[in-house]
Each structure stands twice: as structure tokens, then as C-alpha cells.
Design a protein around this motif. Structure first.
Motif, short mmCIF file in Angstrom:
data_model
loop_
_atom_site.label_atom_id
_atom_site.label_comp_id
_atom_site.label_asym_id
_atom_site.label_seq_id
_atom_site.Cartn_x
_atom_site.Cartn_y
_atom_site.Cartn_z
N ALA A 57 0.81 -1.22 0.00
CA ALA A 57 0.00 0.00 0.00
C ALA A 57 0.84 1.27 0.00
O ALA A 57 0.50 2.25 -0.65
CB ALA A 57 -0.94 0.00 1.20
N ALA A 68 -3.00 1.10 -8.65
CA ALA A 68 -4.23 0.33 -8.44
C ALA A 68 -5.35 0.84 -9.33
O ALA A 68 -6.09 0.03 -9.93
CB ALA A 68 -4.64 0.40 -6.97
N ILE A 80 -3.87 -5.71 -2.67
CA ILE A 80 -3.04 -4.80 -1.89
C ILE A 80 -2.58 -5.58 -0.66
O ILE A 80 -3.41 -6.13 0.07
CB ILE A 80 -3.82 -3.54 -1.45
CG1 ILE A 80 -4.40 -2.80 -2.67
CG2 ILE A 80 -2.95 -2.63 -0.59
CD1 ILE A 80 -3.39 -2.24 -3.62
N SER A 82 -0.73 -5.19 2.76
CA SER A 82 -0.41 -4.03 3.60
C SER A 82 -0.45 -4.35 5.08
O SER A 82 -1.19 -5.22 5.51
CB SER A 82 -1.44 -2.93 3.30
OG SER A 82 -1.29 -1.85 4.18
N LEU A 86 -5.94 -0.05 3.22
CA LEU A 86 -5.98 0.67 1.94
C LEU A 86 -5.63 2.14 2.15
O LEU A 86 -6.07 2.75 3.13
CB LEU A 86 -7.38 0.59 1.33
CG LEU A 86 -7.87 -0.76 0.84
CD1 LEU A 86 -9.30 -0.63 0.32
CD2 LEU A 86 -6.96 -1.33 -0.23
N LEU A 99 -7.78 -6.58 -0.25
CA LEU A 99 -6.75 -6.26 0.74
C LEU A 99 -6.38 -7.51 1.50
O LEU A 99 -7.26 -8.23 2.00
CB LEU A 99 -7.28 -5.19 1.70
CG LEU A 99 -6.41 -4.86 2.91
CD1 LEU A 99 -5.11 -4.18 2.48
CD2 LEU A 99 -7.19 -3.97 3.87
#
Length: 119
Positions: A57, A68, A80, A82, A86, A99
Motif C-alpha cells: 500500500a 491500483a 493490496i 499491507s 488501503l 486487501l
């Protein structure tokens, strides 16, 4: 399996990037990257088609939102990956963007999305 599919990896932690690249190759995929910046990822996307992407991210130069959004516009599946969630700008434009929180299995998630899109 990712046999013959080009997978973009955008991750600024070298060990995580290396492990993801090894996993993509072990699954038969073709690694594009890893790239540690949004600028580098956008540059490679300008000249290459990708079948999917796993992206951190927050990168060296900014958050992943521009990459993205470009992948969303192209209909390319991505995840993503991370430790923080997000980025705000991406969450505002694509609140349901896939995510996977660290530590997790982003490639498993990406393969599930690719399989769902193919089916």
C-alpha cells in the motif's frame, strides 16, 4: 497455478519482495519486478500487459493508488498487501479493493480472484 501469467510485484521491503517473486516463479508465473516505487510500476505498465498484481500500500515515493486505479481501469486483478490497510484515496475510489493484511497469503488471494474471473 499462475502458469505463464505475468504478475506485477510492487513492494519496497526487499525480503518480502524477493519471497513473493520466488513464490510467483514456483507457481509457474512470470515476475514483473519487484518494483519499490509507484513511478517504476507505472513505467513498466506503460509497455507491458499483466495478468495480476500484488502491491504494498505504501511505497518509497507515495501510496499505491495510481497503480491500483490503472489496474482497475484495465480490469486486471490485484491484491493490496499491507500492514496498514488501503490508502485513503484508493479506499475512496475503490472501497472494496482486495486487501490482504501482512503477514498473510497475498498470492493465494490473487489466485482465487484470477480463478473467479476465469470461471
Amino acid at each position: 497455478m499462475l502458469t505463464g501469467l505475468s504478475i506485477l510485484i510492487v513492494e519496497d521491503e526487499p525480503i518480502i519482495a524477493m519471497l513473493m517473486a520466488e513464490d510467483v516463479e514456483a507457481l509457474g508465473g512470470i515476475v514483473l519486478g519487484p518494483f519499490a516505487s509507484v513511478a517504476d510500476a507505472l513505467a513498466i505498465l506503460a509497455d507491458n500487459k499483466v495478468a495480476g498484481a500484488v502491491m504494498d500500500a505504501n511505497l518509497l515515493d507515495r501510496d499505491i493508488t495510481p497503480v491500483a486505479l490503472q489496474l482497475l481501469d484495465r480490469g486486471v486483478p490485484f491484491v493490496i498487501y499491507s500492514g496498514t490497510g488501503l490508502p485513503c484515496a484508493l479506499a475512496a475510489r475503490a472501497p472494496n479493493a482486495p486487501l490482504e493484511m501482512k503477514p498473510g497469503q497475498p498470492l493465494d488471494r490473487l489466485m482465487a480472484i484470477i480463478d473467479a474471473d476465469a470461471g
